[in-house]
Write an enzyme that holds these catalytic residues in place. Structure first.
Site, PDB file in Angstrom:
ATOM      1  N   CYS A 110       0.805  -1.216   0.000  1.00 49.47           N
ATOM      2  CA  CYS A 110       0.000   0.000   0.000  1.00 49.47           C
ATOM      3  C   CYS A 110       0.841   1.270   0.000  1.00 49.47           C
ATOM      4  O   CYS A 110       0.496   2.243  -0.662  1.00 49.47           O
ATOM      5  CB  CYS A 110      -0.981  -0.018   1.173  1.00 49.47           C
ATOM      6  SG  CYS A 110      -0.191  -0.151   2.766  1.00 49.47           S
ATOM      7  N   HIS A 144      -2.099   0.878   7.172  1.00 48.75           N
ATOM      8  CA  HIS A 144      -2.420   1.157   5.773  1.00 48.75           C
ATOM      9  C   HIS A 144      -1.950   2.565   5.434  1.00 48.75           C
ATOM     10  O   HIS A 144      -1.715   3.396   6.304  1.00 48.75           O
ATOM     11  CB  HIS A 144      -3.939   1.032   5.571  1.00 48.75           C
ATOM     12  CG  HIS A 144      -4.353   0.987   4.140  1.00 48.75           C
ATOM     13  ND1 HIS A 144      -3.781   0.144   3.216  1.00 48.75           N
ATOM     14  CD2 HIS A 144      -5.312   1.671   3.462  1.00 48.75           C
ATOM     15  CE1 HIS A 144      -4.355   0.321   2.039  1.00 48.75           C
ATOM     16  NE2 HIS A 144      -5.294   1.252   2.164  1.00 48.75           N
ATOM     17  N   ASP A 162      -7.960   5.740  -2.498  1.00 51.36           N
ATOM     18  CA  ASP A 162      -7.103   4.649  -2.056  1.00 51.36           C
ATOM     19  C   ASP A 162      -6.662   3.845  -3.263  1.00 51.36           C
ATOM     20  O   ASP A 162      -7.414   3.011  -3.778  1.00 51.36           O
ATOM     21  CB  ASP A 162      -7.872   3.760  -1.072  1.00 51.36           C
ATOM     22  CG  ASP A 162      -6.957   2.748  -0.429  1.00 51.36           C
ATOM     23  OD1 ASP A 162      -5.784   2.638  -0.863  1.00 51.36           O
ATOM     24  OD2 ASP A 162      -7.408   2.050   0.501  1.00 51.36           O
TER      25      ASP A 162
END
Lengths: 650, 303
Positions: A408, A452, A468
């Protein structure tokens, strides 16, 4: 009094000392642990072989060396770790002069004190259970020492267990009533607690994927309103808006008054309570996006809508928040904010910058540029992986155009960079995503593995919008969490693989117990105490201390009465004896006292000698008494005796 | 108190001078169907006491002088072949008497001692397979000289409690000794003394002893005394239940002597030392200080 110390008692003492110190031995520097072990073993062997004890000069040298070693190791002798090490070491050195019973007492009290130091490191349930066992063992040593080893070990342990159990009610009273004074007195020392993993205020490639390996709990959340879907659970942490070519950071988090961001609320509010594990940083986590008017007292919202506490979180803390999942953050931009979120290091990642510029020219519209980037992640062969290949100097270039494998933080970093290159204000937000529902306790557990990173872009009229990029590549990560998103062949972190349902159940149960422990025992600080005790009208310090004193005094008095009762004479059942006692009490006024071993006839003979005037009446009472109590003569009744005694006026 | 008993005691007082308490203890011991051990130096009137008791109570008297070569048969008796009849006939030993004085019992061999002690306990003698009852009443007064230890076999502690009481006479008070020297010889005096009681009356008095009342409060006192001896650190062994029974019986006899129908604590106290002292075994350390019956009495409150 130099009393001989039996070998067995000494060995038991050493065993209990080793038990008491064992958790420290695993944590202390190796040389300290080795030295302590050596001292314990030496003392055990020396007792067996009757080696001589070291002389004073050697002891002084050893003590000085040990102290010096601690100073060299920690730079001081105070503080949690240095203090613990020093205490353990000195306790072990004390063994060198352990000879008589008196020294055992000193050791026992040292060990009680040592127990306390474990709380500086951990306050888990396990620790408490261990400490209780240790307390029983230490008390057993004390009992053995007092009884000169006359009791069997089983009986000693039983006695000790009973004594510790008897102390428990007192412990609970003290725990509930002893005033918690807010301030440093009750706080843990600043270096308390083992180092913990967690988010930091910078982000480089690989930072977050290393966190994934840990199943440590970051925080627990209990929702008062309906919880949002897992895919909407973005727990906002540090916002990073400065990029130096490799690392994102937040160079100047501004928390001063007047810089609060402007927020418009659009949808449903979510009310929840977070129990945050200590992470030694100042920020607090909140569901994207917390309301500014419901923050805990010591927290403020930074310009980037990040929650900051005034002090680092070094103890577990609980706080309630209200969030809006639909919101508009800073719809009106300031020039300064735009400039800050467009800044790029010029000499890094030329290909990425070039791509961004091209998009700006060809697409023109900010929203379309965002779409183009997400489409690129979705349509080109990007892979979401825990173990991406290492990246060189131009990390974004290599990731976007060569390796295309990343976690991520790679996606968030590359995407944000791309947006800035295309003149769209963008920044990286780190935090946690998702959470695991504990069905037993009805709360969510957010672990380090849920760490994250995502992006926010500023779009005109909509303010800061969360994007995202990971969701574009691996939507299952957002919907099902880390477990569902990593391809099977790659291998999950150890704790995530091979999870059976049963194990899952027990983990959930255990976590629930821990959460209760945290909420009911560890969180019992000044606020909770006041809240709890005010129900009983004890809301100020004075009444708390008063209640504590009264309860403890009453408890002690009750114990004292019970003990006293056992030594008091039993109530007199024989009516004749009662009358006789009444009679002797009357004679007591004349200074005539019946000795306990003196028979009634002998006593009356004495009375007759000293007070002949009384003899007639005294002899009659004696006769009535003897007849009633010993001779079983039906002619004399207790009533006669009572009458005769009553008639006697002195 | 029955008049004859009172009279008997008065008669005894005229023979043994200045030893009223010891005489009463001896009498109580007899009435309680126990045996008496007198521990004293020679010449203080042990034999005279035994003789006087026998005389006043009208009992047959036998005396055995214990020596190291005395055999059990010398005490119990032996079967002898008689040529005249051509059969064995049992010749009873000196133990077949109502009052036996076993003088210097510690000089005999343990074998002979135990023959005597067995007979005392069982009130019968078994010789050559035949059991012969001893006369009734049966009362043994044994004497021991604590001063001469060489060549003697002092009674073992475990056998001492076969004796209900142990007393010592001690020297007479000055007044009494003067009278002793001035008056007639005691033995001559004895010959002139008529019996006050007869064996039938003695047996009847012994039965009366068992009927003297011991109230629960008094039993509590005896128990407290017995238990205290088991707790005292200076004592190797506390009193046995048999000792408790002995104490009760002796106190009953004392109460009877006092003319009471029930026992009061003072009765227990009066006999306590005589009944208990020889049953207490002090530990080695406290040997010097010596914890005796008097200490136990002083430490126990009367319930």
């Amino acid at each position: 009094m130099n009393e001989y110390l039996p070998l067995l008692t000494l060995w038991r003492l050493l065993g209990v000392l080793a038990l008491t110190m064992s958790p420290h031995l695993l944590r202390l520097p190796v040389w300290v642990s080795l030295l302590i072990t050596a001292l314990l073993s030496w003392r055990a062997l020396s007792a067996y072989h009757q080696w001589p004890m070291p002389r004073m000069p050697l002891k002084v040298v050893l003590t000085l060396l040990a102290g010096g070693g601690i100073v060299a190791q920690y730079g001081s002798v105070s503080g949690q770790q240095a203090g613990t090490a020093l205490l353990c070491l000195m306790a072990a050195l004390k063994l060198l002069e352990l000879k008589a019973r008196r020294d055992v007492m000193v050791m026992v009290f040292l060990m009680y004190f040592l127990l306390l130091t474990h709380f500086l490191v951990s306050q888990e349930i396990w620790t408490v259970a261990f400490l209780l066992i240790c307390a029983v063992a230490i008390t057993a040593i004390l009992i053995e020492c007092q009884h000169r080893g006359a009791l069997s070990p089983r009986l000693t342990l039983r006695k000790s267990g009973i004594m510790v159990a008897q102390a428990l009610p007192l412990m609970i009273v003290m725990f509930v009533l002893f005033p918690r004074i807010p301030g440093p007195l009750w706080g843990l020392p600043a270096d308390a607690g083992a180092a913990r993993s967690g988010l930091s205020d910078t982000m480089s490639p690989g930072d977050i994927s290393s966190l994934i390996e840990s199943d440590e709990i970051a925080f627990r959340v209990r929702f008062d309103t309906a919880p949002p879907a897992n895919s909407a659970m973005y727990w906002r942490g540090p916002v990073l808006d400065h990029f130096d070519g490799r690392t994102w950071e937040n160079a100047f988090p501004i928390t001063a008054a007047g810089y609060e961001p402007e927020i418009e609320r659009l949808g449903q509010r979510v009310v929840y309570e977070i129990t945050l594990e200590p992470h030694r940083m100042r920020w607090l986590f909140g569901l994207d996006l917390p309301r500014r008017d419901h923050l805990p007292g010591d927290a403020i919202m930074s310009r980037e809508a990040q929650l900051m506490a005034t002090k680092s979180v070094i103890e577990r803390r609980r706080y309630s928040l209200v969030s809006d999942t639909d919101y508009r953050l800073q719809p009106t931009a300031t020039e300064r904010m735009v400039r800050r979120n467009l800044a790029l290091p010029a000499k890094f990642n030329p290909q990425t910058l070039e791509l961004g510029r091209r998009w700006r020219q060809s697409l023109g519209n900010d929203a379309r540029i965002v779409d183009a980037a997400l489409r690129m992640f979705r349509e080109q062969p990007f892979v979401y992986t825990l173990r991406p290949p290492p990246l060189g100097r131009n990390s974004a270039d290599e990731f976007l155009f060569t390796t295309r494998r990343g976690f991520c933080e790679h996606y968030a970093s590359a995407f944000t960079l791309l947006m800035r290159a295309a003149d769209v204000p963008a920044r990286v937000v780190t935090g946690y995503q998702g959470g695991q529902l504990n069905e037993i306790g009805g709360y969510y557990v957010v672990r380090q593995s849920d760490a994250h990173a995502w992006s926010e872009v500023w779009l005109s009229g909509r303010g800061w919008v969360r994007v995202d990029p990971t969701a574009a590549v691996a939507p299952e990560r957002i919907e099902r969490g880390i477990e569902g998103s990593i391809s099977a062949g790659e291998g999950l972190p150890g704790y995530l693989s091979n999870r059976t349902r049963l194990r899952f159940y027990f983990e959930a149960r255990w976590d629930w117990i821990n959460a209760r422990w945290n909420a009911m025992v560890l969180a019992y600080g000044p606020e909770l105490q006041q809240q709890f005790l005010s129900r009983f009208g004890l809301d100020d310090l004075r009444s708390m201390i008063l209640a504590l004193t009264v309860i403890v005094t009453l408890a002690m008095a009750a114990v004292g009465l019970v003990l006293l009762r056992q030594s008091l004479p039993a109530p007199i059942r024989d009516p004749a004896l009662r009358e006789w006692r009444r009679f002797t009490r009357k004679l007591g006024k004349l200074g005539l006292v019946q000795r306990t071993d003196e028979g009634p006839r002998d006593f009356i003979n004495r009375v007759n000698e000293l007070h002949p005037d009384l003899s007639e009446r005294a002899n009659r009472i004696l006769m009535l008494y003897l007849n009633n109590r010993y001779l079983d003569n039906r002619d004399a009744t207790v009533a006669d005796l009572r009458q005769a005694v009553s008639a006697l006026r002195l | 108190m029955s008049a004859p008993l009172h009279q008997a005691l008065q008669r005894l007082d005229t023979i043994i001078l200045g030893k009223s308490a010891e005489l009463r203890l001896a009498m109580a011991c007899l009435l309680a169907r126990g045996h008496l051990l007198i521990e004293d130096v020679p010449g203080v009137g042990k034999t005279t006491l035994a003789l006087a008791l026998a005389r006043v109570l009208g009992l047959q008297f036998q005396r055995v002088q214990f020596t190291s070569d005395l055999l059990p048969a010398d005490v119990l008796g032996v079967s002898v072949f008689e040529t005249g009849t051509g059969a064995f006939r049992f010749h009873p030993g000196p133990i077949f008497a109502q009052l036996v004085l076993a003088d210097e019992v510690n000089r005999a061999s343990p074998k002979t001692q135990s023959a005597l002690l067995e007979a005392m306990e069982e009130r019968q003698v078994t010789v050559e397979g035949q059991t012969r009852p001893l006369p009734q009443p049966f009362f043994v007064i044994a004497t021991q000289n604590p001063a001469t230890q060489i060549g003697t076999f002092p009674l073992p502690e475990s056998q001492l409690d076969r004796f209900l009481m142990r007393i010592s006479l001690g020297y007479p008070p000055a007044e009494a000794e003067k009278a002793l020297l001035m008056e007639r010889d005691r033995r001559d005096l004895l010959l002139d003394t008529a019996a006050v009681l007869d064996p039938e009356q003695v047996l009847h008095l012994q039965q009366q002893v068992a009927q003297v009342r011991t109230a629960p409060a008094l039993i509590d006192y005896i128990l407290a005394l017995v238990h205290r001896t088991r707790e005292l650190p200076g004592l190797r062994q506390g009193l046995s239940p048999r000792a408790g029974l002995a104490l009760r019986r002796a106190a009953q006899a004392w109460a009877l002597l006092e003319g009471r129908q029930g026992v009061i604590p003072e009765d227990v106290q009066a006999v306590f030392t005589a009944v208990v002292d020889h049953r207490l075994q002090t530990t080695a350390e406290s040997e010097k200080g010596g914890i005796g019956a008097a200490d136990v009495l002083a430490q126990v409150a009367i319930p």
